[in-house]
Design a protein around this motif. Sequence first.
Motif, PDB file in Angstrom:
ATOM      1  N   ALA A 190       0.830  -1.211   0.000  1.00  0.00           N
ATOM      2  CA  ALA A 190       0.000   0.000   0.000  1.00  0.00           C
ATOM      3  C   ALA A 190       0.860   1.255   0.000  1.00  0.00           C
ATOM      4  O   ALA A 190       0.555   2.238  -0.694  1.00  0.00           O
ATOM      5  N   GLU A 191       1.954   1.241   0.751  1.00  0.00           N
ATOM      6  CA  GLU A 191       2.852   2.400   0.764  1.00  0.00           C
ATOM      7  C   GLU A 191       3.473   2.630  -0.606  1.00  0.00           C
ATOM      8  O   GLU A 191       3.631   3.772  -1.045  1.00  0.00           O
ATOM      9  N   GLY A 192       3.806   1.521  -1.308  1.00  0.00           N
ATOM     10  CA  GLY A 192       4.374   1.659  -2.645  1.00  0.00           C
ATOM     11  C   GLY A 192       3.380   2.258  -3.627  1.00  0.00           C
ATOM     12  O   GLY A 192       3.730   3.110  -4.455  1.00  0.00           O
ATOM     13  N   ILE A 193       2.101   1.818  -3.533  1.00  0.00           N
ATOM     14  CA  ILE A 193       1.063   2.363  -4.421  1.00  0.00           C
ATOM     15  C   ILE A 193       0.852   3.848  -4.146  1.00  0.00           C
ATOM     16  O   ILE A 193       0.732   4.666  -5.068  1.00  0.00           O
ATOM     17  N   LEU A 194       0.805   4.214  -2.870  1.00  0.00           N
ATOM     18  CA  LEU A 194       0.623   5.630  -2.517  1.00  0.00           C
ATOM     19  C   LEU A 194       1.791   6.475  -3.019  1.00  0.00           C
ATOM     20  O   LEU A 194       1.593   7.593  -3.514  1.00  0.00           O
ATOM     21  N   LEU A 195       2.995   5.932  -2.906  1.00  0.00           N
ATOM     22  CA  LEU A 195       4.162   6.666  -3.404  1.00  0.00           C
ATOM     23  C   LEU A 195       4.094   6.848  -4.913  1.00  0.00           C
ATOM     24  O   LEU A 195       4.417   7.921  -5.440  1.00  0.00           O
ATOM     25  N   LEU A 196       3.632   5.812  -5.629  1.00  0.00           N
ATOM     26  CA  LEU A 196       3.490   5.909  -7.080  1.00  0.00           C
ATOM     27  C   LEU A 196       2.447   6.953  -7.460  1.00  0.00           C
ATOM     28  O   LEU A 196       2.636   7.744  -8.395  1.00  0.00           O
ATOM     29  N   LEU A 197       1.335   6.968  -6.730  1.00  0.00           N
ATOM     30  CA  LEU A 197       0.295   7.967  -7.005  1.00  0.00           C
ATOM     31  C   LEU A 197       0.801   9.381  -6.733  1.00  0.00           C
ATOM     32  O   LEU A 197       0.468  10.321  -7.462  1.00  0.00           O
ATOM     33  N   CYS A 198       1.597   9.522  -5.684  1.00  0.00           N
ATOM     34  CA  CYS A 198       2.147  10.846  -5.377  1.00  0.00           C
ATOM     35  C   CYS A 198       3.062  11.352  -6.490  1.00  0.00           C
ATOM     36  O   CYS A 198       3.223  12.558  -6.661  1.00  0.00           O
ATOM     37  N   VAL A 199       3.655  10.434  -7.254  1.00  0.00           N
ATOM     38  CA  VAL A 199       4.517  10.842  -8.361  1.00  0.00           C
ATOM     39  C   VAL A 199       3.704  11.093  -9.627  1.00  0.00           C
ATOM     40  O   VAL A 199       3.949  12.058 -10.369  1.00  0.00           O
ATOM     41  N   LEU A 200       2.694  10.228  -9.892  1.00  0.00           N
ATOM     42  CA  LEU A 200       1.950  10.315 -11.155  1.00  0.00           C
ATOM     43  C   LEU A 200       0.925  11.442 -11.160  1.00  0.00           C
ATOM     44  O   LEU A 200       0.747  12.112 -12.181  1.00  0.00           O
ATOM     45  N   LEU A 201       0.230  11.650 -10.053  1.00  0.00           N
ATOM     46  CA  LEU A 201      -0.841  12.657 -10.043  1.00  0.00           C
ATOM     47  C   LEU A 201      -0.325  14.063 -10.349  1.00  0.00           C
ATOM     48  O   LEU A 201      -0.913  14.764 -11.180  1.00  0.00           O
ATOM     49  N   PRO A 202       0.755  14.529  -9.720  1.00  0.00           N
ATOM     50  CA  PRO A 202       1.237  15.865 -10.098  1.00  0.00           C
ATOM     51  C   PRO A 202       1.655  15.957 -11.560  1.00  0.00           C
ATOM     52  O   PRO A 202       1.427  16.981 -12.212  1.00  0.00           O
ATOM     53  N   SER A 203       2.232  14.879 -12.094  1.00  0.00           N
ATOM     54  CA  SER A 203       2.648  14.897 -13.501  1.00  0.00           C
ATOM     55  C   SER A 203       1.439  14.984 -14.423  1.00  0.00           C
ATOM     56  O   SER A 203       1.432  15.744 -15.406  1.00  0.00           O
ATOM     57  N   ALA A 204       0.383  14.198 -14.108  1.00  0.00           N
ATOM     58  CA  ALA A 204      -0.828  14.233 -14.933  1.00  0.00           C
ATOM     59  C   ALA A 204      -1.497  15.604 -14.855  1.00  0.00           C
ATOM     60  O   ALA A 204      -1.978  16.143 -15.856  1.00  0.00           O
TER      61      ALA A 204
END
Length: 225
Positions: free
Chosen positions: A144-158
């Motif tokens: 879950a921490e890995g998924i949250l970290l990935l979302l934190c990277v992708l959402l600002p880029s999108a």
Amino acid sequence: MHVLTVASSIVVFAQDGVTFEPDRPWLRVKLSDTADLKCCFTKGKSVKFTWVKHCNNASTKSHGEQNVEISDRVTTTDKVDKNKNIVCGYLNFKSVELNDTGMYQCRLNVSTILFSHGTYLQVYKPMEKTINLSESTKNKILTAEGILLLLCVLLPSATLLCKSKKLHELEKKKAKKEEENIYQGLNLDDCCTPYDQIERSQGQCPYQDVGTIMEEEEEIQLEKP
């Protein structure tokens, strides 16, 4: 205190026919574990000894000496080495408690009271886990921490990409609107008048055929009497 204890543990002295052997200066034991303390000495005659404890009371800021109470939890044993004439006394704790912390010495009752170098016993309580988690639960938390970290990277880029796309569309609309405004400022009637004049001047050719002019001159001459 520990430094002084270590220094004193290597000193061997004799008095009234008794010579103390070096003691273990310090022993650290976890709560509820077993602990064994030892004091050894050579004797010139029969000597009785008891275990005493020196403890500091932090609440009352007092220092005191008390005899160790023997019970089912705390026992004593003696061992005599007849060849070397050495007597060793053992103080055994089956399960140590926090209030067992203190300085332990052997007290010998001879013509004068003698004390061994002593051993400082420290009982500590280990850190307990506040949350007991299984390995599968830990793995799920890490996932879950890995998924949250990935979302934190992708959402600002999108979000940045969408903003850039919208800005590009706004610039295209602005350029198109400016182009329309340029055409709206022109008067088409004024533009057509010079154009018509050019077309008419091109329709009336200023050049005439030479042969045609000569024929016309001949006809004029023939008509004269």
